[in-house]
Design a protein around this motif. Structure first.
Motif, PDB file in Angstrom:
ATOM      1  N   ASP A   1       8.876 -57.551  -1.001  1.00  0.00           N
ATOM      2  CA  ASP A   1       8.819 -57.704  -2.461  1.00  0.00           C
ATOM      3  C   ASP A   1       8.327 -59.103  -2.838  1.00  0.00           C
ATOM      4  O   ASP A   1       7.474 -59.273  -3.710  1.00  0.00           O
ATOM      5  N   CYS A   2       8.906 -60.082  -2.170  1.00  0.00           N
ATOM      6  CA  CYS A   2       8.575 -61.471  -2.500  1.00  0.00           C
ATOM      7  C   CYS A   2       7.158 -61.821  -2.089  1.00  0.00           C
ATOM      8  O   CYS A   2       6.446 -62.535  -2.816  1.00  0.00           O
TER       9      CYS A   2
ATOM     10  N   ALA B   1      18.174 -65.565   1.196  1.00  0.00           N
ATOM     11  CA  ALA B   1      17.547 -65.647   2.516  1.00  0.00           C
ATOM     12  C   ALA B   1      16.172 -64.982   2.519  1.00  0.00           C
ATOM     13  O   ALA B   1      15.206 -65.516   3.081  1.00  0.00           O
ATOM     14  N   ASN B   2      16.057 -63.815   1.893  1.00  0.00           N
ATOM     15  CA  ASN B   2      14.780 -63.092   1.878  1.00  0.00           C
ATOM     16  C   ASN B   2      13.708 -63.858   1.115  1.00  0.00           C
ATOM     17  O   ASN B   2      12.560 -63.961   1.560  1.00  0.00           O
TER      18      ASN B   2
ATOM     19  N   LYS C   1      12.587 -66.835   3.161  1.00  0.00           N
ATOM     20  CA  LYS C   1      11.759 -66.447   4.299  1.00  0.00           C
ATOM     21  C   LYS C   1      10.338 -66.107   3.853  1.00  0.00           C
ATOM     22  O   LYS C   1       9.363 -66.485   4.523  1.00  0.00           O
ATOM     23  N   ALA C   2      10.191 -65.414   2.734  1.00  0.00           N
ATOM     24  CA  ALA C   2       8.858 -65.053   2.242  1.00  0.00           C
ATOM     25  C   ALA C   2       8.042 -66.293   1.908  1.00  0.00           C
ATOM     26  O   ALA C   2       6.842 -66.368   2.224  1.00  0.00           O
ATOM     27  N   LEU C   3       8.652 -67.263   1.264  1.00  0.00           N
ATOM     28  CA  LEU C   3       7.946 -68.496   0.933  1.00  0.00           C
ATOM     29  C   LEU C   3       7.418 -69.173   2.192  1.00  0.00           C
ATOM     30  O   LEU C   3       6.262 -69.617   2.246  1.00  0.00           O
ATOM     31  N   PHE C   4       8.259 -69.232   3.215  1.00  0.00           N
ATOM     32  CA  PHE C   4       7.819 -69.833   4.474  1.00  0.00           C
ATOM     33  C   PHE C   4       6.662 -69.050   5.084  1.00  0.00           C
ATOM     34  O   PHE C   4       5.691 -69.624   5.582  1.00  0.00           O
ATOM     35  N   GLU C   5       6.774 -67.719   5.086  1.00  0.00           N
ATOM     36  CA  GLU C   5       5.746 -66.891   5.724  1.00  0.00           C
ATOM     37  C   GLU C   5       4.386 -67.085   5.074  1.00  0.00           C
ATOM     38  O   GLU C   5       3.358 -67.023   5.742  1.00  0.00           O
TER      39      GLU C   5
END
Length: 333
Positions: free
Chosen positions: A219-220, A275-276, A279-283
């Motif tokens: 989603d993110c 957490a989700n 994690k998306a921002l990092f990815e």
């Protein structure tokens, strides 16, 4: 069709790699007391390599022209002496520094709305802000700080006095020889007029990316698409690396809908959502060679008592998001 577009977007992200060492930073919150090795060790254990130190100046109202700073009434970490002690202690453990002096308006009014009522007050504010910033620019030079931030979320001040800000940058460069940035709000950075004169495009990255109660990583990722390409376009326009001067999410329901909100009525703990989104921002961003890294909002000195699984605030401390951050900060590209 939506799924195909999403898969193409993911492939675009996966194809990007570059800069090996990122700014893997935390925004280190000023406290009432001195810090020591015990307060810094959790930052080292997080695999962070930078900390943002944030001394504060205060305005009584958004139209008040006199900045109150470096007084005995402030918390120790908000003063020049405290900032100096924090920086020295962090550097002992090889943590690099961004010095980021900030303005706080009493009762929490948004700094982006700071605006004077007349020309005399504008002149007073300009003089006061210059004194505030130069004090800490000189400290940054004295302690060989790696990055200095000239302001945070001050769009109306900048819009009304653009010439002042360009001169401010010159004044800072006269006393500080390191890298400069400015922390623009997520909805401000495309209009900031002086990126060409700085070393990083600084963004407080509270972009809205999902309206879901518990957004998944997917989603993110999907919600970042428009923002990502706009940020990349701004990088290409000025040929400057992008630095997230702040980024983070609260551990609450709907955390990615309006990430800038600190409303205490948002009180439903949601550790997975935090957490989700993290994690998306990092990815997305940590793989980009034009992206310099960023500073997690925020990290408290008393780590053993900070955050926790019942906490709804921004800090990732003692929550699942802490492991997400630690794992990312441990990676090289």
């Amino acid at each position: 069709m939506k799924k195909i577009k999403f898969l193409i977007w993911v492939l675009i992200l996966q194809s990007c790699s570059g800069q090996i060492k990122k700014v893997n930073g935390v925004s280190f919150v000023a406290s009432r007391e001195r810090i020591n090795q015990n307060h810094v060790s959790p930052i080292v254990n997080l695999n962070a390599n930078y900390a943002a130190i944030m001394p504060f100046g205060f305005l009584k109202e958004v139209n008040s022209p006199n900045i109150i700073f470096n007084t005995q009434r402030q918390w120790y970490g908000e003063t020049e002496q405290g900032a100096k002690q924090y920086i020295k202690e962090l550097k002992k453990q090889k943590i690099k520094i961004m010095l980021k002096p900030q303005i706080w308006v009493w009762r929490g009014a948004f700094t982006g709305l700071i605006k004077m009522n007349n020309e005399n007050d504008w002149k007073t504010l300009e003089t006061s802000y210059l004194e505030f910033i130069l004090k800490y620019a000189k400290l940054a030079q004295e302690l060989k700080v790696d990055i200095f931030c000239i302001g945070t979320e001050l769009e109306t001040f900048i819009n009304n006095r653009p010439a002042y800000w360009k001169n401010l940058i010159k004044e800072v460069r006269n006393v500080y020889k390191g890298k400069l940035t400015y922390a623009a709000n997520w909805d401000e950075y495309t209009r900031t007029p002086f990126w060409a004169y700085l070393d990083f495009i600084g963004i407080d990255a509270y972009f809205p990316i999902s309206e879901n109660k518990t957004p998944s990583v997917e989603d993110c990722l999907e919600g970042w698409q428009t923002h990502f390409f706009e940020i990349k376009e701004n990088h290409e326009k000025f040929n400057k690396p992008v630095l997230f001067t702040e980024f983070g999410y609260r551990s609450v329901d709907y955390t990615a809908k309006e990430p800038w909100k600190s409303d205490r009525s948002m009180n439903q703990v949601n550790l997975k959502a935090q957490a989700n989104a993290t994690k998306a921002l990092f990815e997305i961003f940590w793989k980009q060679e034009w992206f310099a890294g960023g500073f997690v909002w925020k990290w408290f000195h008393n780590h053993e008592r900070a955050g926790g699984i019942d906490n709804t605030r921004f800090t990732p401390q003692n929550k699942p998001a802490q492991a997400v951050i630690s794992n990312q900060f441990n990676m090289d590209y």
